[in-house]
Design a protein around this motif. Sequence first.
Motif, PDB file in Angstrom:
ATOM      1  N   SER A   1       0.542   3.701  -6.031  1.00 31.06           N
ATOM      2  CA  SER A   1      -0.758   3.447  -6.416  1.00 31.06           C
ATOM      3  C   SER A   1      -0.923   2.385  -7.247  1.00 31.06           C
ATOM      4  O   SER A   1       0.122   2.081  -7.915  1.00 31.06           O
ATOM      5  CB  SER A   1      -1.139   5.068  -7.331  1.00 31.06           C
ATOM      6  OG  SER A   1      -0.278   4.993  -8.450  1.00 31.06           O
ATOM      7  N   LEU A   2      -2.184   2.338  -7.865  1.00 34.69           N
ATOM      8  CA  LEU A   2      -2.483   1.466  -8.813  1.00 34.69           C
ATOM      9  C   LEU A   2      -1.844   1.560  -9.945  1.00 34.69           C
ATOM     10  O   LEU A   2      -1.343   0.838 -11.050  1.00 34.69           O
ATOM     11  CB  LEU A   2      -4.137   1.111  -8.863  1.00 34.69           C
ATOM     12  CG  LEU A   2      -4.648   0.031  -9.950  1.00 34.69           C
ATOM     13  CD1 LEU A   2      -3.753  -1.303  -9.295  1.00 34.69           C
ATOM     14  CD2 LEU A   2      -5.988  -0.028  -9.870  1.00 34.69           C
ATOM     15  N   SER A   3      -2.023   2.810 -10.529  1.00 37.96           N
ATOM     16  CA  SER A   3      -1.342   3.252 -11.804  1.00 37.96           C
ATOM     17  C   SER A   3       0.164   3.003 -11.850  1.00 37.96           C
ATOM     18  O   SER A   3       0.779   2.558 -12.743  1.00 37.96           O
ATOM     19  CB  SER A   3      -1.515   5.036 -12.226  1.00 37.96           C
ATOM     20  OG  SER A   3      -2.741   5.379 -12.038  1.00 37.96           O
ATOM     21  N   GLU A   4       0.795   3.255 -10.618  1.00 36.22           N
ATOM     22  CA  GLU A   4       2.429   2.932 -10.551  1.00 36.22           C
ATOM     23  C   GLU A   4       2.570   1.352 -10.831  1.00 36.22           C
ATOM     24  O   GLU A   4       3.459   0.883 -11.443  1.00 36.22           O
ATOM     25  CB  GLU A   4       2.924   3.329  -9.368  1.00 36.22           C
ATOM     26  CG  GLU A   4       3.352   5.036  -9.418  1.00 36.22           C
ATOM     27  CD  GLU A   4       3.409   5.502  -7.899  1.00 36.22           C
ATOM     28  OE1 GLU A   4       4.252   6.396  -7.990  1.00 36.22           O
ATOM     29  OE2 GLU A   4       3.002   5.176  -6.873  1.00 36.22           O
TER      30      GLU A   4
ATOM     31  N   ASP B   1       1.027  -1.221   0.065  1.00 36.28           N
ATOM     32  CA  ASP B   1       0.161  -0.099  -0.061  1.00 36.28           C
ATOM     33  C   ASP B   1       0.868   1.128  -0.084  1.00 36.28           C
ATOM     34  O   ASP B   1       0.517   2.092   0.703  1.00 36.28           O
ATOM     35  CB  ASP B   1      -1.118  -0.116   1.226  1.00 36.28           C
ATOM     36  CG  ASP B   1      -2.267   0.694   0.936  1.00 36.28           C
ATOM     37  OD1 ASP B   1      -2.519   0.761  -0.377  1.00 36.28           O
ATOM     38  OD2 ASP B   1      -3.184   0.845   1.807  1.00 36.28           O
TER      39      ASP B   1
END
Length: 197
Positions: free
Chosen positions: A151-154, A148
């Motif tokens: 980010s999901l984009s990363e 966590d």
Amino acid sequence: MEMQNTDSSQKIFIRNMVCSCGTRLVKEDLTRLGVTVLDVKLGEATISYDPEKISKNQIDAVLQELGMGLIRDKDELVVEQIKQTIIELVHYMNNVDSIVRQSEFLVEKMGKSYQTLSKLFSKTEPITLEKYIILQKIERVKELAMEDKISLSEIAWMMDYSSPHHLSNQFKLITGISLSDFKKDPAAYKKPINNLY
């Protein structure tokens, strides 16, 4: 009267030995069996034992209890090397450029064409090489999502997905759950990287 030395020193190759904790377990359990472990590293060990007291099948049984096993032929050894290369690439290198060019990385590391490696993998394993790579990437996505920190984009970018949406779709297709559901109870869905199928 001089006793004859019946110990046999040899290198063995070990399937599913994908992390350094496995080296310690292999050493401890083989030593307990009566095998002298001279050297152990990922995927292999140099051992010495008396073949009149200990059989290869006993050694294999000890390794199988650890979720590993003896590699007994050349094709299986190459497939194990392919697996270790993919695990190294996906889980330990965090090198996006290498993941993007995963086929080139494999060809360079293994010294064989991608088609040859893929065909051999499919002949030996119940899934394709491409599917194996995807399963490893999904497990790495799980690890990164559990941390966590990014980010999901990363994560999508690191794992060579065209978008977070593409990653989310493949994650659900492979695991049967969404990434947000996974984050609620990660322990229930995490799998060992040496036992994905």
